[in-house]
Design a protein around this motif. Sequence first.
Motif, PDB file in Angstrom:
ATOM      1  N   PRO A   5      68.051  42.953  42.353  1.00 16.93           N
ATOM      2  CA  PRO A   5      68.542  43.873  41.329  1.00 16.93           C
ATOM      3  C   PRO A   5      67.569  45.017  41.091  1.00 16.93           C
ATOM      4  N   GLU A  16      86.595  43.870  46.613  1.00 14.58           N
ATOM      5  CA  GLU A  16      85.930  44.825  45.720  1.00 14.58           C
ATOM      6  C   GLU A  16      86.065  46.269  46.196  1.00 14.58           C
ATOM      7  N   PRO A  64      72.614  44.681  45.165  1.00 14.71           N
ATOM      8  CA  PRO A  64      73.859  44.159  44.588  1.00 14.71           C
ATOM      9  C   PRO A  64      73.988  44.536  43.120  1.00 14.71           C
ATOM     10  N   GLY A 101      74.125  44.446  39.412  1.00 16.02           N
ATOM     11  CA  GLY A 101      73.788  43.381  38.461  1.00 16.02           C
ATOM     12  C   GLY A 101      73.046  42.217  39.080  1.00 16.02           C
ATOM     13  N   ASP A 109      74.003  40.425  41.560  1.00 16.18           N
ATOM     14  CA  ASP A 109      74.969  39.384  41.927  1.00 16.18           C
ATOM     15  C   ASP A 109      75.015  39.224  43.446  1.00 16.18           C
ATOM     16  N   PHE A 110      74.404  38.159  43.970  1.00 11.26           N
ATOM     17  CA  PHE A 110      74.330  37.948  45.417  1.00 11.26           C
ATOM     18  C   PHE A 110      75.661  37.511  46.033  1.00 11.26           C
ATOM     19  N   SER A 111      76.675  37.280  45.193  1.00  9.28           N
ATOM     20  CA  SER A 111      77.975  36.852  45.740  1.00  9.28           C
ATOM     21  C   SER A 111      78.854  38.046  46.104  1.00  9.28           C
ATOM     22  N   GLU A 112      78.349  39.282  45.868  1.00  8.27           N
ATOM     23  CA  GLU A 112      79.191  40.459  46.178  1.00  8.27           C
ATOM     24  C   GLU A 112      79.254  40.675  47.695  1.00  8.27           C
ATOM     25  N   THR A 164      76.087  41.813  50.187  1.00  3.56           N
ATOM     26  CA  THR A 164      75.060  40.776  50.337  1.00  3.56           C
ATOM     27  C   THR A 164      75.581  39.625  51.173  1.00  3.56           C
ATOM     28  N   GLN A 165      76.785  39.158  50.876  1.00  4.63           N
ATOM     29  CA  GLN A 165      77.332  38.005  51.592  1.00  4.63           C
ATOM     30  C   GLN A 165      77.553  38.306  53.079  1.00  4.63           C
ATOM     31  N   ASP A 170      63.937  38.417  42.806  1.00  5.35           N
ATOM     32  CA  ASP A 170      64.380  37.753  41.588  1.00  5.35           C
ATOM     33  C   ASP A 170      63.908  38.556  40.372  1.00  5.35           C
TER      34      ASP A 170
END
Length: 587
Positions: free
Chosen positions: A240, A359, A397, A399, A401-404, A407-408, A421
């Motif tokens: 972030p 997205e 990413p 916020g 958010d590594f699930s976006e 990143t994935q 982190d």
Amino acid sequence: MSQATESDSVREDGVIESVSGPVVTAADLDARMNDVVYVGDEGLMGEVIEIEGNLTTIQVYEETSGVGPGEPVENTGEPLSVDLGPGMLDAIYDGVQRPLDELEEKMNSAFLDRGVDAPGIDMEKTWEFTPEVEEGDEVAAGDIVGTVPETESITHKVMVPPDYEGGEVTAIESGNFTVTETVVELDNGEEISMHQEWPVRRARPSEEKRTPREPLVSGQRILDGLFPIAKGGTAAIPGPFGSGKTVTQHQLAKWADADIVVYVGCGERGNEMTEVIEDFPELEDPMTGKPLMSRTCLIANTSNMPVAARESCVYTGITIAEYFRDMGYDVALMADSTSRWAEAMREISSRLEEMPGEEGYPAYLAARLSEFYERAGKFENINGTEGSVSAIGAVSPPGGDFSEPVTQNTLRIVKTFWALDADLAERRHFPAINWNESYSLYKDQLDPWYRENVREDFPEKRQWAVDVLDEEAELQEIVQLVGKDALPEDQQLTLEVARYLREAWLQQNAFHDVDTYCEPEKIYMMLDAIKTFNDEAFNALDAGVPVDEIQNIDAAPKLNRMGVQDDYEEYIAELEDELANELREKY
């Protein structure tokens, strides 16, 4: 076919039909996919991205305000290419390889007018060419025919272009030449100059892609010690805002043991890129003592620059990296950040009214990311040399958010993952790389190098550190509930050892003259000192010494000062003796 002939046979003007931001539609334009065109009365540079019937869709690399229907569109008949040759190092380019320093002089201003252009390398400057082959020698595509001292640090190798047939050298001479002048003539009529052009969206050819067996040593303990990347490997640094992506990449650019660094600032904030442009020319290369820029090429494409140029800048960077790889150099490519590149693709895709994927990103996002990272690797070149391109991409990413999707999709491709982190950054733990989420899939193939060049038991010591940090993560959950004092003494001691691993070993000060770089031998010795404390402490615990007495020995806090010691070998050896003696005296 020569460039001029091909251009003349294809070129046919069209007219603008509609304009939507950086996307322009032209009618009656005789063009092929990826042709470079000049749009409007001002001649704005663009690229063909879609052809449907009589309509051609173009992404324009400059601001299109004021451009309207009816203005002409001129096709060059050539794909978007970069100029390759002496003069690329120590240069600062925009996303389509326009030299910003030269354009600033041309405009007499830091603000560029639209439609201005300049070749990627200086076509008038002369370079001292020294032949490497003689008349009568046979040369093939990719072969090195001569050298040029490009900067204080790097010798530029002049090669037969990869798309030439090659043949017998009929004329070659040393001397000072411009990059466009012929330096070698072949019996089949081919003439070789120091200048090459190569389309950015096509990978340069190679003989074979090999499994990398040597690490890209970065001097950062958490990277080299726990999550190494290979020379020719791929890595992602997601994190972030404010977690240290850019500083980590700056450290890699400065300290990684690569011959050449290509730094692509892709859609980052202007002030960050300004910092890079101002700092890099002043930095001294720690390997050679020469200026760091003498082996660096910067591509600056900030977030306020036209979105289409952002989409092309990573291709420009990887093509320049491949060119130096063909000379037999190890190249480190930093892309900061691939998220902004993906956002540029999303904006252009939406203007083209393509079906959106997750997205809103285009459905081909994963394919484009794969194409980019696939061009990294350890290669046997077509001229018999070996070279590598290591691609390290920052991901931003939203916020954290590594699930976006960016990143994935990146995680599925790269083999090293350095997860930044925000919580660690807030606790002032830098580099703020989360050791529980990060990983490297290169460990097994790099272990033989570590055994041979550092210490035989380096992989075992590293695995011990990983196990202790894993156990600490589990114990912290219990501590949150019942407090540290409720744990058995051996688990309390494990937490103390893990604390030294985190604070003395994994933490590193990028701004300290000594601690900013840590060679592999020092990484091992620091870890070995903490392991010595661990072993002696548990021996003392087994002998009945209370855990409080073990934790409060005078020598233990000295572990935190290992990183800043210049004469670390002597300091660590004395510290290990001190730790052992002090703990053994307790029982």
